[in-house]
Every structure is written in C-alpha cells, then in structure tokens.
Design a protein around this motif. Structure first.
Motif, PDB file in Angstrom:
ATOM      1  N   PRO A  81      28.170  57.372  33.974  1.00  0.00           N
ATOM      2  CA  PRO A  81      27.450  56.454  32.914  1.00  0.00           C
ATOM      3  C   PRO A  81      28.075  56.975  31.529  1.00  0.00           C
ATOM      4  O   PRO A  81      28.578  58.156  31.438  1.00  0.00           O
ATOM      5  CB  PRO A  81      26.008  56.971  32.904  1.00  0.00           C
ATOM      6  CG  PRO A  81      25.930  57.346  34.572  1.00  0.00           C
ATOM      7  CD  PRO A  81      27.322  57.815  34.996  1.00  0.00           C
ATOM      8  N   ARG A  82      28.274  56.143  30.658  1.00  0.00           N
ATOM      9  CA  ARG A  82      28.468  56.253  29.142  1.00  0.00           C
ATOM     10  C   ARG A  82      30.069  56.596  29.388  1.00  0.00           C
ATOM     11  O   ARG A  82      30.627  57.149  28.334  1.00  0.00           O
ATOM     12  CB  ARG A  82      27.950  57.280  28.701  1.00  0.00           C
ATOM     13  CG  ARG A  82      26.455  56.630  28.301  1.00  0.00           C
ATOM     14  CD  ARG A  82      25.741  57.637  27.146  1.00  0.00           C
ATOM     15  NE  ARG A  82      25.824  59.130  27.502  1.00  0.00           N
ATOM     16  CZ  ARG A  82      24.951  59.556  28.190  1.00  0.00           C
ATOM     17  NH1 ARG A  82      23.719  58.882  28.292  1.00  0.00           N
ATOM     18  NH2 ARG A  82      24.780  60.788  28.498  1.00  0.00           N
ATOM     19  N   ALA A  83      30.792  56.416  30.449  1.00  0.00           N
ATOM     20  CA  ALA A  83      32.269  56.657  30.405  1.00  0.00           C
ATOM     21  C   ALA A  83      32.750  55.343  30.953  1.00  0.00           C
ATOM     22  O   ALA A  83      32.485  54.832  31.997  1.00  0.00           O
ATOM     23  CB  ALA A  83      32.671  57.833  31.164  1.00  0.00           C
ATOM     24  N   ASP A  84      34.015  54.753  30.390  1.00  0.00           N
ATOM     25  CA  ASP A  84      34.493  53.610  30.655  1.00  0.00           C
ATOM     26  C   ASP A  84      35.624  54.216  31.907  1.00  0.00           C
ATOM     27  O   ASP A  84      36.312  54.794  31.774  1.00  0.00           O
ATOM     28  CB  ASP A  84      35.388  53.008  29.617  1.00  0.00           C
ATOM     29  CG  ASP A  84      34.661  52.446  28.567  1.00  0.00           C
ATOM     30  OD1 ASP A  84      33.292  52.018  28.854  1.00  0.00           O
ATOM     31  OD2 ASP A  84      34.915  52.401  27.278  1.00  0.00           O
ATOM     32  N   PRO A  85      35.753  53.424  33.032  1.00  0.00           N
ATOM     33  CA  PRO A  85      36.413  53.603  34.138  1.00  0.00           C
ATOM     34  C   PRO A  85      38.155  53.755  33.706  1.00  0.00           C
ATOM     35  O   PRO A  85      38.288  52.611  32.829  1.00  0.00           O
ATOM     36  CB  PRO A  85      36.285  52.489  35.183  1.00  0.00           C
ATOM     37  CG  PRO A  85      34.759  52.061  34.922  1.00  0.00           C
ATOM     38  CD  PRO A  85      34.717  52.151  33.146  1.00  0.00           C
ATOM     39  N   LEU A  86      38.762  54.680  33.982  1.00  0.00           N
ATOM     40  CA  LEU A  86      40.005  54.502  33.677  1.00  0.00           C
ATOM     41  C   LEU A  86      41.043  53.888  34.442  1.00  0.00           C
ATOM     42  O   LEU A  86      42.201  53.471  34.120  1.00  0.00           O
ATOM     43  CB  LEU A  86      40.705  56.318  33.590  1.00  0.00           C
ATOM     44  CG  LEU A  86      39.789  57.142  32.323  1.00  0.00           C
ATOM     45  CD1 LEU A  86      40.322  58.619  32.884  1.00  0.00           C
ATOM     46  CD2 LEU A  86      40.363  56.566  31.255  1.00  0.00           C
ATOM     47  N   TYR A  87      40.579  53.575  35.751  1.00  0.00           N
ATOM     48  CA  TYR A  87      41.513  53.042  36.716  1.00  0.00           C
ATOM     49  C   TYR A  87      41.591  51.585  36.404  1.00  0.00           C
ATOM     50  O   TYR A  87      40.498  50.865  36.640  1.00  0.00           O
ATOM     51  CB  TYR A  87      41.131  53.354  38.199  1.00  0.00           C
ATOM     52  CG  TYR A  87      41.846  52.824  39.216  1.00  0.00           C
ATOM     53  CD1 TYR A  87      43.300  53.250  39.500  1.00  0.00           C
ATOM     54  CD2 TYR A  87      41.501  51.565  40.064  1.00  0.00           C
ATOM     55  CE1 TYR A  87      44.128  52.680  40.506  1.00  0.00           C
ATOM     56  CE2 TYR A  87      41.891  50.934  40.918  1.00  0.00           C
ATOM     57  CZ  TYR A  87      43.495  51.794  41.224  1.00  0.00           C
ATOM     58  OH  TYR A  87      44.281  50.969  42.146  1.00  0.00           O
ATOM     59  N   ALA A  88      42.554  51.137  36.311  1.00  0.00           N
ATOM     60  CA  ALA A  88      42.994  49.553  36.167  1.00  0.00           C
ATOM     61  C   ALA A  88      43.696  48.612  37.381  1.00  0.00           C
ATOM     62  O   ALA A  88      43.491  47.688  37.343  1.00  0.00           O
ATOM     63  CB  ALA A  88      43.573  49.380  34.811  1.00  0.00           C
ATOM     64  N   GLY A  89      44.050  49.572  38.160  1.00  0.00           N
ATOM     65  CA  GLY A  89      44.918  48.937  39.259  1.00  0.00           C
ATOM     66  C   GLY A  89      46.234  49.775  39.812  1.00  0.00           C
ATOM     67  O   GLY A  89      46.800  50.242  39.109  1.00  0.00           O
ATOM     68  N   CYS A  90      46.634  49.183  40.971  1.00  0.00           N
ATOM     69  CA  CYS A  90      47.761  49.587  41.209  1.00  0.00           C
ATOM     70  C   CYS A  90      48.494  48.327  41.955  1.00  0.00           C
ATOM     71  O   CYS A  90      47.977  47.523  42.421  1.00  0.00           O
ATOM     72  CB  CYS A  90      47.586  50.464  42.851  1.00  0.00           C
ATOM     73  SG  CYS A  90      48.829  51.144  43.705  1.00  0.00           S
ATOM     74  N   THR A  91      49.747  48.416  41.444  1.00  0.00           N
ATOM     75  CA  THR A  91      50.729  47.028  41.750  1.00  0.00           C
ATOM     76  C   THR A  91      51.917  47.544  42.586  1.00  0.00           C
ATOM     77  O   THR A  91      52.589  48.643  42.007  1.00  0.00           O
ATOM     78  CB  THR A  91      51.051  46.641  40.100  1.00  0.00           C
ATOM     79  OG1 THR A  91      49.778  46.162  39.682  1.00  0.00           O
ATOM     80  CG2 THR A  91      51.905  45.341  40.481  1.00  0.00           C
ATOM     81  N   VAL A  92      52.442  46.587  43.437  1.00  0.00           N
ATOM     82  CA  VAL A  92      53.539  46.865  44.088  1.00  0.00           C
ATOM     83  C   VAL A  92      54.436  46.182  43.396  1.00  0.00           C
ATOM     84  O   VAL A  92      54.566  44.971  43.226  1.00  0.00           O
ATOM     85  CB  VAL A  92      53.517  45.984  45.583  1.00  0.00           C
ATOM     86  CG1 VAL A  92      54.784  46.321  46.324  1.00  0.00           C
ATOM     87  CG2 VAL A  92      52.311  47.049  46.419  1.00  0.00           C
ATOM     88  N   GLU A  93      55.554  47.030  42.931  1.00  0.00           N
ATOM     89  CA  GLU A  93      56.822  46.279  42.136  1.00  0.00           C
ATOM     90  C   GLU A  93      57.823  46.100  43.092  1.00  0.00           C
ATOM     91  O   GLU A  93      58.360  44.955  42.622  1.00  0.00           O
ATOM     92  CB  GLU A  93      57.246  47.493  41.208  1.00  0.00           C
ATOM     93  CG  GLU A  93      56.151  48.034  39.931  1.00  0.00           C
ATOM     94  CD  GLU A  93      55.738  46.864  39.124  1.00  0.00           C
ATOM     95  OE1 GLU A  93      56.764  46.513  38.268  1.00  0.00           O
ATOM     96  OE2 GLU A  93      54.662  46.499  38.988  1.00  0.00           O
ATOM     97  N   SER A  94      57.994  46.760  43.970  1.00  0.00           N
ATOM     98  CA  SER A  94      58.894  46.561  45.242  1.00  0.00           C
ATOM     99  C   SER A  94      58.516  47.336  46.173  1.00  0.00           C
ATOM    100  O   SER A  94      57.693  48.176  46.291  1.00  0.00           O
ATOM    101  CB  SER A  94      60.409  46.903  44.505  1.00  0.00           C
ATOM    102  OG  SER A  94      60.683  48.267  44.483  1.00  0.00           O
ATOM    103  N   ASP A  95      59.251  47.266  47.307  1.00  0.00           N
ATOM    104  CA  ASP A  95      58.840  48.174  48.427  1.00  0.00           C
ATOM    105  C   ASP A  95      59.035  49.568  48.348  1.00  0.00           C
ATOM    106  O   ASP A  95      58.068  50.439  48.841  1.00  0.00           O
ATOM    107  CB  ASP A  95      59.863  47.918  49.704  1.00  0.00           C
ATOM    108  CG  ASP A  95      59.507  46.623  50.505  1.00  0.00           C
ATOM    109  OD1 ASP A  95      58.591  46.009  50.205  1.00  0.00           O
ATOM    110  OD2 ASP A  95      60.376  45.976  51.233  1.00  0.00           O
TER     111      ASP A  95
END
Length: 535
Positions: free
Chosen positions: A154-168
């Motif tokens: 509560p009252r803290a914005d989540p920091l994680y926005a995602g994980c992306t595969v750039e290449s293998d």
C-alpha cells in the motif's frame, strides 16, 4: 587439531559405524566419473548441520536462511554477490547494461548452460521466472520479490514493469522508477532461475531444478541431499555429495561435529566456543550483519501509547542481554541498520536502560495492568538470536520489575513462528524476532521492516513509508546516506520495536576443511569449500 572423540556407548558406536562415510573424503582422482565437460566429478561427501529446517525448498517463496542456503547451491541468479564486497558479479548473465533513464537493465546470458533437467537456459526461461515471482507477490504475499519491487505494498507504486526477450541470449528487465539496490537485490538466492519445465510441472517447492553446481538428489527441508552437477559450467569444487541436516539444539550440533557425524555446522552455541577452541576446531565468525529486536505491536492497546512503548524500552537492559546471550564482538543495537553501512542516526530517541524511568513512564501512561501476550520462538538458533527462550526470560523479568504483566506465548519455530507474528490482526503484543542481511544495501532492512503498513508492528506511517521508498531511489552517495540516517532517527521516535543487538554468528568445521567461504549473509557457496586430500 585435537583428534575426534570416539563414541563410547553402543548406540553411539552404531551411529558412528553407519556414518563413517559422512566425513570429508579426498577430492576426486583421475579415475573418477566425468561429466559432459570432461572434468572429473568430485566424490567426497560433506554434511552440514543447519539450525532449523527449511520450510520449503523454494527460496522465492520465503525469506528464511535455511531455504536460501540450500537454494543457493542449486539455483543461480543473473548476478551473484562478490564474496568480498557484496557487489553484483557475473553469474548466469555475463554482462549487463543500464539505460540512461535507469528504467531498463539488459542482461547478456551465458551461453551453453542447461538446467539440471536438460532444459536450455535462454531469455524465455528467465522471463518465466520473473513472471512467476510477480504472480506470487500479486496477492500481497510477503515474498522477497514483493519487498524488492514493492508489489502489493500500500502507498508504494510497483517497480516491476516487465521482462522482455530481446533474443535467445538477451533479456531486458524494465522498471517503473529508478531503484538503486536492484542489481544488489538480484544477488539473493530468492532470484535464482529455475527450470521452466520444473515450474510448469509444479515440482519446484520440493524438487528445485536450477543450473547450479549441485542438483537435488533426495529429501526435504529437514534433511536434503544434493549431488555435484557433472555438467556445471563453473567450478565444481571438492564436494561430490552435499547433505544439509537439521539439528535444532546447539549442544547436539556440537556433539555431532565431535563424533564425526557432520563436517560442519552453523550457529555455534555460546557454551561451545571455548570447548571448540580448546579442541583446535576451526570456528569462523561472520561479521555482524543482522539485527535482533523486541517487536511492539501498536495494534494491541495500550501499545499505541508512546509512553508505554518508551517504558518498555527503558525497562530492557540491552547491554546485559548482549553480554549474557551473544558471542563476544556482538554490538548493542540502538537502530536497525548494521554498522557496516555507516548510516547511523544523529538524533536517536530509543530510551537507554533506566528501570526507574521505566516505572515513571508506565505510571504516567494509559497502561492499566492488562496482560501483554509475549511471543517467542523455541527450538531454534538464528543468526540474530541464538538463545531466544533465555532472552525472553530475561526481558520478561525486566518488564515485570517495571510493572508490566506478561503472558508468555512460546511457539516452536517449525510451527510457523514467523507467520504468526506477521499475521494480520494478530494478538501478539510483544515478540522476539530479527533480520539477517541478504544483500549489501540498507534497503534490504528498511524496505522489509518499514517499507509499508505492517502487521508485525501495527505501524501505518505514510511519511516513514515514503521516506524509505525515496531513499531507495537515490544514487549511492552522501545524500542517500543522509536519508537513511534520517530514517533511523524517525524510526527511533516511532519506536515500533526495541533494537537489541547486531550479533556475531559462527560456523564450526572439522579438520577436513582447509577453506570455508564464510559469508555475512549465510549464503555460503559449498562448491568453494576446500577439503584436505589427506583427511
């Protein structure tokens, strides 16, 4: 060193006969089995006694030392902690790059690495783990991921926005805001990458599958056996079979080492230091990197009264507690951050021991003699508190002398003690607990303890939460140090707990060990243990 004592009773002789293979053996010779790398696989067996059982073998689920220690042998993260500095070092990622805005970290993965089940390590496998960790934390469960990335806080914005595969072989981790501790936080065993095949099968909690130097063979968190991974990309070391065995009582851990039933153990008991020294046994002391405390739950009346909390603090003789129940070198604590951070508060308000002042504060407070339920753990030794039952007895006696009425609530550690003192709406007024450092950053302590509304202390201080989260975003340097010093001052005024000690803890190992990679976090890497070939 002194020779090992020979067991004299018939039972001990039978035990010794059945355990002769448990001592360290010679490292593998030229005729030893070889893995796909062509290197000889070590054959020595090493048994290490933990002070408590691991409640799960999944380090992503809990922040418990024994789970993390076992997990660190099987699972590897993108980065590891440099043994000397704690700084992030290459592991499954050989290099990484931080974007100019500090919101994206791109990792280049080590090539040719496979999980123990044969699955190939690639970017998709890494993202599968991050997605799982996010889902574990999404319901508000207090996981290491949730603490680091402020998920469900509560009252803290989540920091994680995602994980992306750039290449293998390349993966990008995205954040919603800058977070200075990120790379250091990823060195925790909690962020060890598990095989996506094992995750899909749902076996990871009891049978972890990683890329590490040891692979799961059998057992559970009470007694688990790991075998050297013959196809490990890195250094195998001298141990072929590694067993973690739970022995809760410190005296029995000592006896097990002297009888040759184990090769090393954690949490050397206070009464064992001198005998081990006389016998020439190696005792290795960790630098103080933990804090023990007496928790005060402000959700339980009348502990919401600042005078009552101040009376509790003034009644506790922290110096005597440290002298009587901690090894030499332990420091009395007046704040929660260990001294190694050099971020001490400049206006700390935790009352010093003053029994007369405690009685005066109590008389002027709203306390009316109601019993205070005092939780404490039994049958365990922790890095931050070796003798919790004895510490409870001394603190309870001091509180009674000040005028408090105490109701003892002893709970076995293995019965979920931590969960009970963290339970929302719990009836614990007072409790004993602590925190062992997991990575080299003050946010590790402050985010877990004060980074959001807390059921342990009953604290809902928006200003404190904001200060903790702002400090985590500051770049390393004087401003960040000053921010944490100010947080220490603020916490001391709020007094959600009485800090007791920044303790020393120790590991004992027998004569077969020529080098043991002691870590202040307790996450020792057993492929770096060196054994004497002559033993």
């Amino acid at each position: 060193m002194a020779p090992r004592r020979i067991p004299r009773t018939a039972v001990s002789l039978a035990l010794a006969a059945g355990l002769v293979t448990l001592g360290a053996c010679s490292p593998a010779g030229d005729d030893s089995p070889r893995g796909a790398t062509g290197r000889p696989v070590p054959e020595a067996t090493f048994v290490f006694a933990n002070a408590a059982a691991a409640p799960t073998l999944d380090p992503a689920a809990v922040n418990i030392l024994e789970t993390s220690r076992i997990g660190a042998q099987v699972l590897e993260g993108l980065v590891s902690a440099d043994p000397s500095t704690g700084a992030p070092a290459p592991a499954l990622a050989t290099s990484w790059e931080r974007s100019g805005d500090g919101l994206t970290y791109t990792f280049d993965l080590r090539e040719g690495v496979r999980f123990h089940d044969g699955t190939e390590l690639d970017a998709a496998a890494v993202c599968a783990n991050f997605e799982r960790w996010e889902s574990l934390a999404a319901d508000g469960t207090r996981t290491p991921f949730a603490t680091v990335f402020r998920t469900g806080t509560p009252r803290a914005d989540p920091l994680y926005a995602g994980c992306t595969v750039e290449s293998d072989s390349s993966v990008a981790l995205s954040l919603t805001a800058e977070h200075t501790p990120l790379l250091r936080a990823l060195t925790q065993p909690s962020f060890g990458i598990a095989s996506p095949t094992a995750l899909a099968a749902g076996t990871h909690e009891r049978h972890p599958v990683g890329t590490g130097p040891f692979r799961y063979a059998s057992g559970d968190g009470t007694n688990v056996v790991l075998d050297a991974n013959p196809d490990y990309w890195g250094e195998l070391g001298d141990i072929g079979t590694l067993e973690f065995r739970t022995i809760a009582e410190p005296e029995l851990r000592y006896v097990a080492l002297r009888l040759g039933q184990v090769d090393g153990y954690d949490q050397v008991g206070l009464d064992s230091f001198a005998p081990l020294a006389r016998e020439g046994v190696q005792v290795l002391q960790r630098d103080p990197y933990s804090v023990s405390y007496l928790g005060i739950n402000q959700d339980v009346a009348p502990l919401d009264d600042p005078d009552v909390r101040a009376a509790i603090a003034a009644a506790v003789d922290r110096g005597a507690i440290v002298r009587e129940h901690y090894p030499d070198g332990t420091r009395v604590a007046n704040q929660f951050l260990p001294a190694r951070f050099a971020m001490d508060g400049t206006d700390l308000q935790v009352p010093s021991y003053d029994p007369q002042r405690a009685q005066e504060l109590l008389a002027a407070s709203s306390y009316d003699g109601e019993p205070l339920r005092f939780y404490y753990p039994r049958n365990t030794s922790r890095t931050y508190m070796q003798e919790p039952a004895k510490i409870y007895a001394d603190i309870a006696a001091q509180l009674v002398r000040a005028g408090f009425v105490i109701e003892p609530v002893p709970i076995d550690w293995s019965d979920g003690y931590v969960a009970q003192v963290l339970e929302p709406g719990g009836d614990h007024a007072l409790h004993l607990l602590g925190f062992n450092g997991g990575y080299r950053d003050p946010d590790y302590f402050m985010a877990a303890l004060f980074g959001g509304p807390d059921d342990e202390f009953g604290v809902d201080a928006a200003a404190l939460t904001g200060a903790v989260n702002r400090a985590a975003a500051l770049p390393d340097g004087e401003d960040r140090s000053s921010a944490y010093a100010s947080i220490n001052d603020r916490v001391s005024r709020l007094l959600p707990a009485v800090p007791l000690a920044h303790p020393i803890s120790a590991v004992a190992v027998d004569g077969s060990v020529t080098s043991f990679p002691l870590s202040s976090t307790g996450h020792e890497e057993f492929n770096r243990v060196r054994l004497d070939a002559a033993e």
